[in-house]
Design an enzyme around this catalytic site. Sequence first.
Site, PDB file in Angstrom:
ATOM      1  NE  ARG A  92      19.923  39.827  64.735  1.00 14.01           N
ATOM      2  CZ  ARG A  92      19.048  39.673  65.183  1.00 14.01           C
ATOM      3  NH1 ARG A  92      17.909  39.323  64.891  1.00 14.01           N
ATOM      4  NH2 ARG A  92      17.874  40.925  64.434  1.00 14.01           N
ATOM      5  NE  ARG A 126       5.001  40.943  60.426  1.00 12.38           N
ATOM      6  CZ  ARG A 126       6.068  40.884  61.413  1.00 12.38           C
ATOM      7  NH1 ARG A 126       5.752  42.338  62.821  1.00 12.38           N
ATOM      8  NH2 ARG A 126       6.697  39.965  61.178  1.00 12.38           N
ATOM      9  NE  ARG A 170      10.954  36.629  60.760  1.00 10.38           N
ATOM     10  CZ  ARG A 170      10.670  37.231  60.760  1.00 10.38           C
ATOM     11  NH1 ARG A 170       9.151  37.229  60.520  1.00 10.38           N
ATOM     12  NH2 ARG A 170      10.869  38.139  61.729  1.00 10.38           N
TER      13      ARG A 170
END
Length: 213
Positions: A92, A126, A170
């Site tokens: 990451r 979603r 995010r």
Amino acid sequence: MTQARLLILGPPGAGKGTQSKNIADAFDVEHVTTGDALRANKQMDISEYDLEYDTPAGYMDAGDLVPDVVVNAMVEKALADADGFILDGYPRNLDQAKELENMTDLDVILSLDVSREELIDRLTGRRVCDECGATFHVKFNPPKEEGVCDDCGGELIQREDDTEDTVRERLRVYRENTEPVVEHYRDEGVLVEVSGEGTPDDVFENLRDVVEN
């Protein structure tokens, strides 16, 4: 192909999880994620690192981020135990990328390329069943009846992680922390970029061709 050692990168919503599972099935390798590694090793003794907790469970139960040194150790163990792998969700950041270079030699480094607008559409649309956990999408995979799960009749909800403000944050964190990893591999000339737009089947066929070749 067996024994393949693959890495897949991409922003939230790019389809890494879906495509990693497809690749794992097609090439008979293990799908390794940091989340699975953490869950499988919650009780691992990390007292040697002289940290706040002696097991990863301490951080996880407190809702805190598990330190990089622990995540690195878990990923290294998972890769060592795997008979070939597709690594998803790690590294990451650049420090983790450097650690990964010491753990293993990768055969292919894949990167899914998806526009920011498409990512926001995918993530904010979603919907998840509050009862059974089935996943739908208002645009790409709508339920037969709006707001109702096809599988169990439960209520479909939008998770807090999928609200537009959270999605944008995010993506900001990804740009800040993980895009430099993509740039690092691109500069090294070892990155294979594949469009993540189109149907999941089309994306997988493109990924399959890259891995096979």
